[in-house]
Design a protein around this motif. Structure first.
Motif, PDB file in Angstrom:
ATOM      1  N   ARG A 187       0.842  -1.188   0.000  1.00 56.71           N
ATOM      2  CA  ARG A 187       0.000   0.000   0.000  1.00 56.71           C
ATOM      3  C   ARG A 187       0.878   1.239   0.000  1.00 56.71           C
ATOM      4  O   ARG A 187       1.668   1.452   0.921  1.00 56.71           O
ATOM      5  CB  ARG A 187      -0.916   0.008   1.220  1.00 56.71           C
ATOM      6  N   ARG A 188       0.759   2.052  -1.034  1.00 54.89           N
ATOM      7  CA  ARG A 188       1.532   3.280  -1.138  1.00 54.89           C
ATOM      8  C   ARG A 188       0.773   4.395  -0.415  1.00 54.89           C
ATOM      9  O   ARG A 188      -0.219   4.914  -0.927  1.00 54.89           O
ATOM     10  CB  ARG A 188       1.760   3.667  -2.606  1.00 54.89           C
ATOM     11  N   VAL A 189       1.196   4.724   0.778  1.00 49.81           N
ATOM     12  CA  VAL A 189       0.463   5.692   1.595  1.00 49.81           C
ATOM     13  C   VAL A 189       0.944   7.106   1.299  1.00 49.81           C
ATOM     14  O   VAL A 189       2.095   7.336   0.922  1.00 49.81           O
ATOM     15  CB  VAL A 189       0.617   5.382   3.095  1.00 49.81           C
ATOM     16  N   GLN A 190       0.033   8.069   1.482  1.00 48.06           N
ATOM     17  CA  GLN A 190       0.399   9.471   1.314  1.00 48.06           C
ATOM     18  C   GLN A 190       1.369   9.891   2.413  1.00 48.06           C
ATOM     19  O   GLN A 190       1.229   9.485   3.560  1.00 48.06           O
ATOM     20  CB  GLN A 190      -0.848  10.361   1.373  1.00 48.06           C
ATOM     21  N   HIS A 191       2.359  10.680   2.013  1.00 50.27           N
ATOM     22  CA  HIS A 191       3.274  11.301   2.963  1.00 50.27           C
ATOM     23  C   HIS A 191       2.979  12.802   2.981  1.00 50.27           C
ATOM     24  O   HIS A 191       2.470  13.355   2.004  1.00 50.27           O
ATOM     25  CB  HIS A 191       4.727  11.087   2.555  1.00 50.27           C
ATOM     26  N   LEU A 192       3.336  13.444   4.058  1.00 52.88           N
ATOM     27  CA  LEU A 192       3.244  14.900   4.155  1.00 52.88           C
ATOM     28  C   LEU A 192       4.628  15.438   4.480  1.00 52.88           C
ATOM     29  O   LEU A 192       5.209  15.068   5.504  1.00 52.88           O
ATOM     30  CB  LEU A 192       2.246  15.318   5.238  1.00 52.88           C
ATOM     31  N   TYR A 193       5.159  16.284   3.593  1.00 55.14           N
ATOM     32  CA  TYR A 193       6.470  16.884   3.774  1.00 55.14           C
ATOM     33  C   TYR A 193       6.320  18.387   4.002  1.00 55.14           C
ATOM     34  O   TYR A 193       5.506  19.055   3.345  1.00 55.14           O
ATOM     35  CB  TYR A 193       7.345  16.691   2.532  1.00 55.14           C
ATOM     36  N   GLY A 194       7.132  18.906   4.879  1.00 48.96           N
ATOM     37  CA  GLY A 194       7.245  20.342   5.052  1.00 48.96           C
ATOM     38  C   GLY A 194       8.712  20.739   5.131  1.00 48.96           C
ATOM     39  O   GLY A 194       9.487  20.100   5.844  1.00 48.96           O
ATOM     40  N   VAL A 195       9.096  21.752   4.359  1.00 51.85           N
ATOM     41  CA  VAL A 195      10.473  22.253   4.365  1.00 51.85           C
ATOM     42  C   VAL A 195      10.440  23.756   4.573  1.00 51.85           C
ATOM     43  O   VAL A 195       9.652  24.466   3.929  1.00 51.85           O
ATOM     44  CB  VAL A 195      11.208  21.921   3.050  1.00 51.85           C
ATOM     45  N   VAL A 196      11.294  24.247   5.471  1.00 52.36           N
ATOM     46  CA  VAL A 196      11.394  25.683   5.709  1.00 52.36           C
ATOM     47  C   VAL A 196      12.859  26.029   5.947  1.00 52.36           C
ATOM     48  O   VAL A 196      13.614  25.228   6.513  1.00 52.36           O
ATOM     49  CB  VAL A 196      10.508  26.101   6.910  1.00 52.36           C
ATOM     50  N   GLY A 197      13.279  27.199   5.473  1.00 51.60           N
ATOM     51  CA  GLY A 197      14.669  27.605   5.657  1.00 51.60           C
ATOM     52  C   GLY A 197      14.870  29.035   5.224  1.00 51.60           C
ATOM     53  O   GLY A 197      13.932  29.741   4.830  1.00 51.60           O
ATOM     54  N   GLY A 198      16.121  29.476   5.286  1.00 54.74           N
ATOM     55  CA  GLY A 198      16.415  30.842   4.894  1.00 54.74           C
ATOM     56  C   GLY A 198      17.900  31.071   4.726  1.00 54.74           C
ATOM     57  O   GLY A 198      18.732  30.232   5.077  1.00 54.74           O
ATOM     58  N   TYR A 199      18.236  32.236   4.149  1.00 58.11           N
ATOM     59  CA  TYR A 199      19.617  32.643   3.920  1.00 58.11           C
ATOM     60  C   TYR A 199      19.853  33.950   4.660  1.00 58.11           C
ATOM     61  O   TYR A 199      19.153  34.943   4.434  1.00 58.11           O
ATOM     62  CB  TYR A 199      19.874  32.849   2.422  1.00 58.11           C
ATOM     63  N   PHE A 200      20.838  33.945   5.573  1.00 59.46           N
ATOM     64  CA  PHE A 200      21.110  35.116   6.399  1.00 59.46           C
ATOM     65  C   PHE A 200      22.572  35.521   6.225  1.00 59.46           C
ATOM     66  O   PHE A 200      23.482  34.751   6.562  1.00 59.46           O
ATOM     67  CB  PHE A 200      20.808  34.807   7.867  1.00 59.46           C
ATOM     68  N   ASP A 201      22.774  36.712   5.687  1.00 59.84           N
ATOM     69  CA  ASP A 201      24.126  37.201   5.396  1.00 59.84           C
ATOM     70  C   ASP A 201      24.914  37.444   6.684  1.00 59.84           C
ATOM     71  O   ASP A 201      24.385  37.974   7.666  1.00 59.84           O
ATOM     72  CB  ASP A 201      24.061  38.506   4.601  1.00 59.84           C
ATOM     73  N   VAL A 202      26.168  37.043   6.665  1.00 58.53           N
ATOM     74  CA  VAL A 202      27.106  37.341   7.751  1.00 58.53           C
ATOM     75  C   VAL A 202      28.427  37.745   7.108  1.00 58.53           C
ATOM     76  O   VAL A 202      28.684  37.450   5.948  1.00 58.53           O
ATOM     77  CB  VAL A 202      27.319  36.131   8.684  1.00 58.53           C
ATOM     78  N   GLU A 203      29.254  38.424   7.857  1.00 55.31           N
ATOM     79  CA  GLU A 203      30.554  38.848   7.346  1.00 55.31           C
ATOM     80  C   GLU A 203      31.667  38.422   8.297  1.00 55.31           C
ATOM     81  O   GLU A 203      32.588  39.160   8.582  1.00 55.31           O
ATOM     82  CB  GLU A 203      30.578  40.366   7.124  1.00 55.31           C
TER      83      GLU A 203
END
Length: 308
Positions: A187-203
């Motif tokens: 049985r191929r069951v539904q999956h639920l994916y969530g991805v969150v991220g970001g880019y933060f400049d540093v020097e």
């Protein structure tokens, strides 16, 4: 005949480089950060290296965003995943449409669909069961369609988030024995994916091209534990990065792991114009009581991106 549950879809350590595999509406960082509208990549992952016939996964993926029609996102991937006597090979295409949400601030949402054809393999005739219940299979390889849906949002090329549903329709893979009777189903069951991220400049260390990219990948399967992968990648310069993170499955004794990664971007630093190579290596160390039995996890990926 009894029932059982197991990992159905492959996992990834460097999941940010597999955004098109996880979510058909996604937009790769190669485009968001560098406006490179072509990307092609390949990866290899070996999970639990001390476990004989442990999961191994190979992927080739592609993304193209037309320069004159950048509201369209197209791509696809080929994936092969094998665990013991059970495996699958699939070819997928994806299409997404991006809607701009404002003029003063660059942010948008895209809605995508993925469709493919998957070959499932079951070499159960090679297994000796203590009390055999499965007769010889008529066809150990079967073909089935597969679909996925996704939504993806980004804000000012700095923040991104997406939700997707792989195996959207939950189709069953049916195997029959040589008499034509139904031997067993997957049985191929539904999956639920969530991805969150970001880019933060540093020097830090005097580099104006440095940034930190924290990200989180959440996975949920009905009647299974919620799994989390969280990582922070530090781009030291336009040439090199390293990252740290971990993974945990809520209530699962085999999902916790420490994640290490490193990689290089070969582009402007080597006077390569209009294109760039990205090479990533990841190493995961499982934690908990099954660590010595399962072994560690290794993954490598290579991505070439360019713009016209």
């Amino acid at each position: 005949m009894g029932t059982g549950s197991a990992q159905q879809l492959p996992l990834f350590s460097v999941y940010r480089d597999q955004s098109g595999v996880l979510n058909p509406a996604s937009i790769s960082g190669n485009y968001l950060l560098n406006e490179m509208n072509y990307s092609i990549g390949a990866s290899y992952r070996r999970q639990w290296m001390d476990l004989k016939d442990g999961p191994n996964t190979q992927v080739v993926n592609f993304e193209y965003i037309p320069k004159e029609r950048d509201e369209l996102i197209t791509g696809g991937h080929i994936i092969r995943d094998q665990t013991g006597k059970i495996g699958q090979t699939g070819i997928y295409g994806r299409f997404a449409y991006r809607l701009e949400l404002g003029r003063r601030v660059d942010h948008a949402i895209s809605i995508g669909i993925g469709a493919g054809l998957v070959q499932y393999r079951a070499k159960l005739n090679d297994i000796r069961f203590a009390e055999p219940e499965i007769s010889d299979l008529d066809k150990p390889n079967v073909l089935y369609p597969d679909f996925s849906l996704g939504v993806y949002y980004y804000y000012s090329d700095k923040l991104y988030a997406g939700i997707s549903v792989p195996q959207t329709f939950g189709l069953s893979t049916v195997y029959r024995d040589t008499s034509g009777s139904r031997a067993f189903d997957i049985r191929r069951v539904q999956h639920l994916y969530g991805v969150v991220g970001g880019y933060f400049d540093v020097e830090w260390f005097g580099s104006s091209t440095s940034f930190i990219e924290p990200s989180l990948w959440v996975r949920y399967v009905p009647r299974g534990p919620v799994s989390l992968n969280f990582n922070a990648r530090y781009q030291i310069s336009d040439f090199y990065w390293f990252g740290l993170g971990g993974g945990v499955g809520m209530g699962s004794p085999v999902s916790s792991a420490l994640h290490l990664e490193t990689g290089m971007k070969l582009g402007e630093s080597l006077n390569i114009l209009n294109s760039q190579w990205t090479i990533a290596f990841a190493y995961d160390v499982p934690l908990g009581k099954f660590r010595s039995f399962l072994g560690n996890i290794f993954e490598v990926s290579v991505v070439y991106s360019w713009f016209d």
